[in-house]
Structures are given as C-alpha cells and as structure tokens.
Design an enzyme around this catalytic site. Structure first.
Site, PDB file in Angstrom:
ATOM      1  N   THR A  51       0.825  -1.211   0.000  1.00 57.44           N
ATOM      2  CA  THR A  51       0.000   0.000   0.000  1.00 57.44           C
ATOM      3  C   THR A  51       0.855   1.255   0.000  1.00 57.44           C
ATOM      4  OG1 THR A  51      -1.653  -1.242   1.240  1.00 57.44           O
ATOM      5  CG2 THR A  51      -1.949   1.127   1.153  1.00 57.44           C
ATOM      6  N   TYR A 140       4.419 -12.465   4.422  1.00 62.40           N
ATOM      7  CA  TYR A 140       3.277 -11.925   3.675  1.00 62.40           C
ATOM      8  C   TYR A 140       2.965 -12.879   2.528  1.00 62.40           C
ATOM      9  CZ  TYR A 140       0.573  -8.325   1.102  1.00 62.40           C
ATOM     10  OH  TYR A 140      -0.398  -7.620   0.438  1.00 62.40           O
ATOM     11  N   LYS A 168       0.868 -12.532   7.428  1.00 63.33           N
ATOM     12  CA  LYS A 168      -0.225 -11.768   6.829  1.00 63.33           C
ATOM     13  C   LYS A 168      -0.760 -12.643   5.705  1.00 63.33           C
ATOM     14  CE  LYS A 168      -1.281  -7.496   4.311  1.00 63.33           C
ATOM     15  NZ  LYS A 168      -0.703  -6.282   3.664  1.00 63.33           N
ATOM     16  N   ILE A 209      -4.274  -6.582   8.788  1.00 62.32           N
ATOM     17  CA  ILE A 209      -3.365  -5.554   8.267  1.00 62.32           C
ATOM     18  C   ILE A 209      -4.126  -4.912   7.120  1.00 62.32           C
ATOM     19  CG2 ILE A 209      -1.131  -5.057   7.229  1.00 62.32           C
ATOM     20  CD1 ILE A 209       0.031  -7.387   8.787  1.00 62.32           C
TER      21      ILE A 209
END
Length: 311
Positions: A51, A140, A168, A209
């Site tokens: 992001t 992730y 995540k 998250i």
C-alpha cells in the site's frame, strides 16, 4: 518491542506513502495522517508495504520514511517495516539495516514474486532472512500478487522457526482456519484482506493488516468489539455495510482509491507513482460517495460481490 506488543494489535494500518505532484515523498503530510489513524483505532502501522507503493521506493527513501514516522508516532503504537523482496540477498542486507536502524516490532517479508520459487526455495528464503538479524519476521502470503502460494504446510514449518512470529495471510479462509488450528501458540495470524476481517476474527485470527483503516477505522473497531463481546448480530450488520466500502477501495489498483478518499478528506496523500495511476475523476467520485457517504448505489454499476485485493 516483541510478539507481546503485536499481540494486542487488532487493526494494523498498511500506511500509504504521501507524494507531492512531482513524485517526491511529502514528509509534511505524515504527521496529520498519523494522528488521524491513531484517533480512529489504528493499533499498529506497517511501513513500506504494498500500500506504500514499496516497489517504487528506494531503500534510502524507505529509511527516510521510517525516521519520519517514528518521530511522529514516538512509541505510541508498534511499527512494522517492509523488508522483503524477491532477491534473498537484498532482503538479508535490508533486514540487517532495518534491525540496526531500530524502532520496529517486526519486519514484513513478502513471498518472492516473479521468479516462482518452489516450496523448499521459499522455506530457505524466509529462513535466511530470519537468520540475518534479531528483528522478528512476519511473512506476507499473497498469491494474487506474487503468483506462487506458500502452502499451509510450509507456513507451519516456518512458524516453528524462532524468529518468525506471524503471517499476513491473503489466500483463503480455509487456509487461515487450518493455520489457526495447527499453529504454535506464539504465532500471529493476520488477514490482509479487509473484506475477510469479520470472518477471520471469528475463526480466531489476531487481527487485520488493513487499507480500509485509513478511512473506516471506527467501523472496523466497532465490528471487532462486537465480535469480542459475542454480539454476532451487531458485528454482521456492520460487516454488511462495510463490504461495499471495501469493494470501492479495491475497485481500482490500490492504493489509488484510498488516496483519492484521503485527498478528499483533506489529507495530502497526493498521487500514486508510475506505473500506478490515480483513479479517473468520475471513478474517484463514486469511490468517495461509497466510502465516505455510504452511498452504496454509486458503485453498483461497476462492482458486485466481494473484491479481493489481488492488485
């Protein structure tokens, strides 16, 4: 900071990187945005993640960003640093640099993208990163972006590794349920999909998250509180109204939609860096109507079902 610090974090915001129109980082915009997040139930902050447009940030820019955010946060919530790439050597060197830099509860390392490693290759990759410093590592797992998926079996092998403290997870709720059922006690499981946060928390995940927490943190907090209090009717009602907002925030390559909303709200999020481009003006208006005003009709022409943040 440690596993225990992150254990209390239910809403970790994957922080955008504010840019000037010329593409340089707008450091002056950071304090107001951080204070906004902390006022609306952000429990932790991830820097230099997807992001944040990390593929377009140099390591030097990331370190500047880290310093600027740490100065504003001043220890009020735990911070996580994006440290992983698809190059194991580069990831090792950067995680060492971040560990020496200090001030982070953990580093987030993405499953290697583009080069499509095997399960054993991914295992060795994360093991090497974890061995490189004393900075705890969160994996992730997002196959929609990286093409390959770290299987639950490989994840559980890594979960037993001393310096790997969480994941995540952006695969499926079935995988998440399996991981929650079989993980070591001190291993954190976060969903990386805002639309799945309701289901993940009910399965026993530790939190989310989030991108949506930039703009809808109060709703998320209210929903999580209802879940904790076993008020499923209230939590489900919030989720039904929340889903169209998540869809709007992922109706165009992220983080363009959330930046459009933040700009509208008066925060200087700025544009995206190429190859990402801002949401077209008419699309941005529809996104804002949904996310800010709750005008769900505005997105029906282009969005149906639940969008997954694969992009």
């Amino acid at each position: 900071m440690s596993y225990q610090d992150l254990k209390e974090c239910k809403i970790i915001t994957a922080f955008i990187t504010p840019f000037h129109e010329d593409g340089s980082i707008n450091f002056d915009a950071i304090p107001a945005l951080i204070e906004h997040l902390l006022a609306h139930h952000t429990d932790g902050i991830l820097l230099a993640g997807t992001t944040a447009e990390s593929p377009t940030l140099t390591h030097d820019e990331e370190l500047e960003l880290f310093a600027a955010v740490q100065k504003v946060v001043n220890g009020r919530v735990p911070l996580i640093a994006g440290v992983g790439t698809n190059d194991t050597r580069d990831s090792i060197e950067f995680v060492k640099e971040v560990a020496e830099f200090g001030g982070f509860a953990a580093g987030l390392a993405i499953v290697p993208y583009y080069n499509k490693p095997s399960q054993e290759g991914m295992y060795q990759h994360f093991k090497a990163i974890a061995d490189a410093s004393d900075l705890p590592i969160i994996i992730y797992n997002i196959p929609g972006r990286v093409v390959v998926e770290l299987t639950p079996e490989t994840m559980l092998r890594l979960a037993d590794y001393p310096n790997i403290i969480g994941v995540k997870e952006c695969t499926s709720l079935a995988n998440m349920a399996y991981l929650i059922e079989h993980k070591p006690e001190e291993f954190l499981i976060y969903t990386g999909e805002d639309g799945d946060a309701f289901h993940a928390m009910n399965l026993g995940a530790d939190g989310v998250i989030s991108v949506a927490s930039h703009t809808n943190g109060d709703e998320m907090h209210e929903m999580f509180t209802a879940i904790a209090e076993s008020d499923m009717k209230k939590a489900a009602a919030i989720q039904r109204k929340f889903i169209p907002k998540v869809n709007a925030l992922f109706s165009y390559p992220s983080p363009a939609p959330v930046k459009a909303v933040l700009n509208y709200m008066g925060f200087e999020a700025g544009p995206t860096r190429l190859p990402l481009i801002p949401a077209p003006e008419e699309d941005a208006k529809r996104i804002i109507k949904v996310v800010v005003d709750g005008d769900y009709e505005a997105t029906k022409a282009t969005v149906t079902g639940v969008l997954r943040p694969d992009y």
